[in-house]
Enzyme design. Structure first.
Site: not given
Ligand code: NAD
Length: 369
Positions: A124, A173, A206, A230
């Site tokens: 972002y 991740k 995930d 988010d």
């Protein structure tokens, strides 16, 4: 001495839900001086700008704001007041508790966790561009810095310690994002050694999403980067009963802004119909921020008992889809008065009442209404 709070009623249902929250705040007996300022559509009408400097000055002076939702027009019109506020005040931590209330509106009545999201960088950061003239390829840069990672991870551990939470889970991740993901992971590993009283663990994002919809009760405080935060904070709001009951808070250095997760719901504006609970629980978070633990516990308990009793609840908590026991809906202001009436009366020594019939089917009619 009274606490001073900047109150931003906001747009749409904002004035109604912030009036409800103010009523409940005043029922706690904690002395608050409200500095009411306008941002959004009302400010445009008066001063031609959606975020007048006087709003920022008031928040900087008072250090605490209670905010209603503010409309962001799609396409033209003013840019997002919410984004501008976050940038101007460097509100770097977005905190969203997801706590199921009285087993209503959720398939997971034991859900009780907090998502802490880094809110200034990551995907972002606004660093993006088209790669070619024909717009057939594009790049968004994922900016992760050690400074911002340390700041948010430390914030999460301190929050866990203050709120007597047992565990902090870092979500990343790092197996695929071998620089940005790894940097966040390294920062987490290093800082966790300073908080040995709190269990620390890591999850790949995930796997985390899957774990959350299977056994959310196993998680406590989750800390993560901007985009993952988010997504996961909305997922967790859904687990805990949906938009109508989801409060949030944004923290910068010495500044805190409390606002519900939901938006301005323009179609319900002025109808005294919207659910005030998310904004009322923002008051609870504000009281906790000040260390007014008993007043905060009273607000939480009064909300819980009102939802469990289900005599005076708004349409979204009253209808089939949210609950297995539909009842006639009440107005926003009536529900606020009921919660405010209960605040001084609740018995904090008793266990929280749980509905005998178990939870509702777990749908969130606010999303379809
Ligand atoms: P929304 O949250 O306003 O509404 C989504 C759905 O939930 C609608 O059906 C709405 O009627 C319902 N709903 C929301 N809050 C409710 C409540 N308290 N009680 C009962 N029903 C409720 O989301 P949206 O429609 O995407 O956004 C509307 C406007 O709000 C947009 O301009 C958006 O930019 C803005 N917004 C502001 C904030 C903020 O100020 N922080 C956050 C999200 C959206």
């Amino acid at each position: 001495m009274a606490y001073r709070v900047t109150l931003v009623p906001g747009d749409g249902i904002g004035p109604e839900v912030t009036a409800a929250a103010r009523l409940v705040a005043e029922s706690t007996g904690v002395s608050i001086d409200w500095d009411v300022v306008e941002a959004g559509e009302a400010a445009i009408r008066k001063s031609g700008t959606p975020l007048p400097d006087s709003v920022l000055d008031s928040i900087r002076n008072n250090r605490v704001a209670l905010k209603g939702p503010i409309t962001t027009p799609i396409g033209g019109g003013f840019r997002s007041v919410n984004v501008a506020l976050r940038q101007q005040l460097d509100l770097y931590a977005s905190v969203r508790p997801a706590r199921a209330i009285a087993g209503e509106g959720t398939r997971f009545p034991e859900t009780d966790l907090i998502v802490v999201r880094e809110a200034t960088e990551g995907l972002y950061s606004g660093v993006e561009h088209w790669v070619d003239r024909d717009h057939n390829a594009a790049e968004t840069v994922n900016v992760i810095t050690r400074k911002a990672s340390d700041r948010i991870i430390r914030f999460a551990f301190e929050l866990a310690r203050r709120e007597k939470r047992r565990k902090v889970t870092a979500v990343h991740k790092a197996n695929i994002m071998k620089t940005t993901g790894a940097l966040f992971q390294i920062a987490f590993k290093a800082l966790s050694t300073q908080y040995e009283d709190i269990v620390s663990e890591e999850r790949l994002v995930d796997n985390m999403a899957m774990q959350l919809v299977k056994k959310p009760e196993e998680y406590d405080v989750i800390v993560t980067t901007n985009l993952f935060g988010d997504i996961l904070s909305d997922l967790c709001a859904g687990l805990a009963g949906g938009l109508g009951v989801a409060p949030g808070a944004l923290f910068g250095d010495g500044i805190a802004v409390f606002e519900p997760v939901h938006g301005s719901a323009p179609k319900y504006a002025g109808q005294d119909k919207a659910n005030p609970v998310a904004e009322i629980l923002c008051v609870e978070l504000m009281l906790r921020h000040w260390g007014e633990r008993e007043a905060a516990d009273r607000v939480w308990r009064a909300v819980w008992e009102t939802i469990a009793e289900k005599k005076v609840v708004t349409y979204d908590l009253a209808l089939p889809g949210y609950t297995q026991r539909p009842v006639p809906p009440s107005s926003c202001s009536a529900m606020a008065r009921e919660i405010a009436r209960k605040v001084p009366l609740v018995d904090l020594t008793k266990p929280l009442p749980r509905p005998a019939a178990g939870g509702g089917p777990g749908l969130d009619p606010t999303l379809e209404a």
